[in-house]
Motif scaffolding. Structure first.
Motif, short mmCIF file in Angstrom:
data_model
loop_
_atom_site.label_atom_id
_atom_site.label_comp_id
_atom_site.label_asym_id
_atom_site.label_seq_id
_atom_site.Cartn_x
_atom_site.Cartn_y
_atom_site.Cartn_z
N ASP A 1 27.07 63.18 13.14
CA ASP A 1 27.06 61.89 13.84
C ASP A 1 28.50 61.43 14.14
O ASP A 1 29.27 61.15 13.21
CB ASP A 1 26.36 60.88 12.92
CG ASP A 1 26.11 59.55 13.62
OD1 ASP A 1 26.76 59.30 14.66
OD2 ASP A 1 25.29 58.77 13.11
N TRP B 1 29.64 58.18 12.53
CA TRP B 1 29.61 58.01 11.08
C TRP B 1 30.40 59.11 10.35
O TRP B 1 31.59 58.96 10.15
CB TRP B 1 28.14 57.94 10.61
CG TRP B 1 27.95 57.57 9.18
CD1 TRP B 1 27.31 58.33 8.23
CD2 TRP B 1 28.38 56.39 8.52
NE1 TRP B 1 27.32 57.68 7.03
CE2 TRP B 1 27.97 56.49 7.18
CE3 TRP B 1 29.08 55.25 8.94
CZ2 TRP B 1 28.24 55.49 6.23
CZ3 TRP B 1 29.35 54.25 8.00
CH2 TRP B 1 28.93 54.39 6.67
N ASP B 2 29.76 60.22 10.04
CA ASP B 2 30.39 61.14 9.08
C ASP B 2 30.97 62.41 9.69
O ASP B 2 31.33 63.32 8.98
CB ASP B 2 29.39 61.51 7.98
CG ASP B 2 28.10 62.10 8.53
OD1 ASP B 2 27.99 62.22 9.77
OD2 ASP B 2 27.21 62.41 7.74
N SER C 1 14.88 61.53 7.68
CA SER C 1 16.09 60.83 8.08
C SER C 1 17.17 61.05 7.03
O SER C 1 16.91 60.92 5.84
CB SER C 1 15.77 59.34 8.21
OG SER C 1 16.95 58.63 8.45
N PRO C 2 18.39 61.39 7.45
CA PRO C 2 19.43 61.65 6.45
C PRO C 2 20.06 60.39 5.85
O PRO C 2 20.69 60.46 4.82
CB PRO C 2 20.48 62.45 7.23
CG PRO C 2 20.29 62.08 8.66
CD PRO C 2 18.86 61.66 8.83
N TYR C 3 19.91 59.24 6.51
CA TYR C 3 20.61 58.03 6.02
C TYR C 3 19.62 56.97 5.54
O TYR C 3 19.59 55.86 6.05
CB TYR C 3 21.46 57.40 7.11
CG TYR C 3 22.41 58.30 7.88
CD1 TYR C 3 23.18 59.24 7.23
CD2 TYR C 3 22.55 58.16 9.25
CE1 TYR C 3 24.07 60.04 7.94
CE2 TYR C 3 23.44 58.95 9.97
CZ TYR C 3 24.19 59.89 9.30
OH TYR C 3 25.06 60.66 10.01
N VAL C 4 18.77 57.33 4.59
CA VAL C 4 17.82 56.36 4.05
C VAL C 4 17.84 56.45 2.53
O VAL C 4 18.33 57.43 1.97
CB VAL C 4 16.38 56.61 4.59
CG1 VAL C 4 16.31 56.32 6.08
CG2 VAL C 4 15.93 58.01 4.28
N PRO C 5 17.30 55.42 1.84
CA PRO C 5 17.27 55.47 0.38
C PRO C 5 16.47 56.67 -0.12
O PRO C 5 15.52 57.11 0.53
CB PRO C 5 16.57 54.16 -0.01
CG PRO C 5 16.81 53.24 1.15
CD PRO C 5 16.81 54.13 2.36
N ASN C 6 16.88 57.18 -1.26
CA ASN C 6 16.15 58.24 -1.99
C ASN C 6 16.12 59.60 -1.28
O ASN C 6 15.21 60.38 -1.51
CB ASN C 6 14.71 57.81 -2.30
CG ASN C 6 14.66 56.50 -3.05
OD1 ASN C 6 15.46 56.30 -3.99
ND2 ASN C 6 13.80 55.60 -2.64
#
Lengths: 387, 157
Positions: free
Chosen positions: A130, A133-134, A245-250
């Protein structure tokens, strides 16, 4: 109800670090031609073509379907290009499966390819992250998988060691010796792996896949035609794909939800209750050695944390009860866009009994797995000798 | 009479490849959520997340909807610039597009108050002394431009 669908022919090219005797369309044509010959069909028998390849930046050619689609006999026929990161090869076959299972087409050619030597693979992989972002920190594929591996090793620090990854690297390179299409055919030891140069810790050079040029193709046919084309087709008994999704909790890179779910879908469809008991072998997308352990767990072949013990026991060796990657796996050949199809092709070929020197005796059911993206796409395909 | 180009005079010399190159500059729009996030970093040395209205997770990067529930997000949350190390790697492989010359340590950090990992680098520590779970804190750059590089790296607490 979906129509029954089978693989009736396969073709692949010898995987090498650089092919200069062919260009990309010619390489694609080579695999497609071999698959048609294997299935005993001609261009006229193909109703539609599905082409898969990895990001354009790998090879620097935008819209490669303009050239490779035609090379893969698509002139005058419907053509579709598929793209889903590292899983693209498998998604290409699955798209062809959808074409036939829907009843719209009878015989479909699926072909996937990569000519990594034309570009700079790690730069292309970094450009997949992305940009908002990263991207600046995520470096190629090894760094991401190194983070995954470290998370896994830290979680099971008393059960899994770096040597367990090395055992996978040794096993698969040895298996590759009997696969005439494999690129790295090596007789190496755990010590060789442990002493090889660090790439992105804990990954060392021999824990990592090569970059390859190559293509793979399969002829996918519906029930009625498949039975006429070959006495022993590989039926596509189960298909599962899942995205997360790579950017979610857990998010859990060491036990990815997309892999668990893709396996559940495919197993349910293929009536697989216990994959270790109900399947005979697997081709798993292990671009880096430790991933074979991580995926074995997520695919339900062993309990979470038992991946190290699983390989150490010898059960996944060529002569074990459940061989994993008899072909040598991605660790031995990695034309990225084709690699996930090669897993399916190898599993299907095992079911058809045509794997040659690396044939596992008596395979009735086999699984192919792949992963892609930021460890976010997963596919599982189950092949069976019986409908 | 047609004159042959140089290199083609000797028919035995193969013509094997053509060089292609792309030098393209892209301008990727950030959108309002990234705008606020990067302004907070640049102007206030503050990392902010945003809360999902359904699962309550505090998300990074901030965005208008949760990537899992697809419910809207609303409440902005100021996060600590300290957190725990989730995972790391010491990158030795050199290639185009790296943030600095290798070797360097790339890491995922769970900032206090966040539910999604923050990607960055570690500094002021030898790779062999790093342990998953250790506490780390951001070291801010003085010249900040509104990018993740406004933080130099994370150091052990």
């Amino acid at each position: 109800m979906a129509h029954a669908v089978a693989v009736v022919g396969t073709g692949q090219t010898k995987y090498v670090s650089r092919r200069e005797d062919v260009n990309i369309p010619e390489m694609v044509r080579e695999a497609a031609q071999r698959a048609m010959e294997d299935a005993g069909v001609t261009v006229d028998d193909i109703d539609a073509v599905v082409v898969g390849s990895a990001p354009e930046i790998f090879e620097g050619v935008n819209s490669p379907e303009n050239w490779v689609g035609i090379a893969a006999v698509a002139a005058g026929k419907p053509l579709m290009r598929i793209h889903t990161g590292g899983t693209v090869g498998a998604s290409t076959t699955i798209a062809a499966y959808y074409h036939v299972a829907s009843g719209v087409f009878d015989v479909v050619l699926a072909v996937a390819y990569e000519k990594l030597s034309d570009g700079i693979a790690q730069y292309g992989l970094s450009a997949c992250y992305d940009p908002l972002w990263d991207r600046d920190f995520a470096c190629g594929a090894p760094a991401l998988v190194a983070l995954q591996t470290r998370e896994y090793l830290a979680r099971y620090r008393n059960k899994v060691t770096e040597e367990h990854g090395a055992m996978v690297a040794v096993k698969n390179r040895k298996n590759a010796i009997k696969n005439p299409y494999a690129q790295l055919q090596l007789e190496i030891t755990v010590e060789d792996v442990m002493r090889s140069a660090p790439v992105a810790t804990p990954l060392k050079l021999l824990d990592c896949c090569p970059t390859s040029d190559g293509a793979a193709a399969m002829i996918i046919a519906g029930d009625r035609k498949a039975r006429k084309m070959t006495p022993r087709p590989a039926w596509i008994a189960g298909v599962g794909t899942c995205t997360e999704s790579p950017y979610v909790p857990n998010v859990d890179m060491a036990y990815p939800e997309s892999c668990v779910r893709a396996a559940q879908q495919a197993y349910q469809m293929a009536w697989i209750y216990d994959p270790l008991r109900d399947l005979d072998m697997a081709e798993i997308y292990e671009a880096f050695s430790f991933q074979e352990l991580i995926w074995s767990e997520a695919l339900g072949l062993c309990e979470p944390g038992d991946g190290g013990r699983f390989v150490e026991s010898g059960r996944t060796a060529m002569d074990g009860e459940f061989p994993i990657n008899p072909s040598g796996g991605v660790l031995s050949s990695n034309p990225i866009g084709a690699s996930a199809m090669i897993r399916q092709l190898e599993a299907a070929t095992q079911v058809m009994g045509k794997a040659g020197e690396h044939q596992v005796p008596g395979v009735e059911k086999a699984m192919a797995h792949s992963w892609g993206g930021a460890i976010q796409f997963s596919t599982v395909t189950v092949f069976s000798s019986r409908l | 009479m047609v004159e042959l180009a140089r290199g083609q005079e000797d028919a035995r010399e193969p013509v094997t490849e053509v060089t292609g190159a792309m030098d393209v500059v892209f301008k990727h729009s950030y959108g309002e959520h990234y705008d606020r996030f990067y302004r907070e970093m640049r102007d206030n040395k503050r990392i902010v997340g945003i809360k999902c209205t359904r699962c309550g997770g505090v998300l990074l990067p901030p965005r208008p909807y949760c990537g899992k529930c697809y419910a809207p997000t609303r409440e902005w949350v100021a996060l600590s610039d300290e957190g725990s190390l989730l995972t790391y790697t010491c990158v030795h492989l050199p290639f185009i597009g790296q943030p600095t010359d290798p070797p360097y340590v790339y890491a995922f950090i769970m900032l206090d108050g966040a539910d999604v990992q923050f990607p960055h680098m570690l500094g002021e520590i030898e790779p062999e002394d790093i342990e998953v779970g250790m506490r780390v804190k951001a070291v801010w750059n003085t010249d900040r431009k509104g990018t993740l590089h406004d933080i130099k790296y994370f150091r052990p607490v």
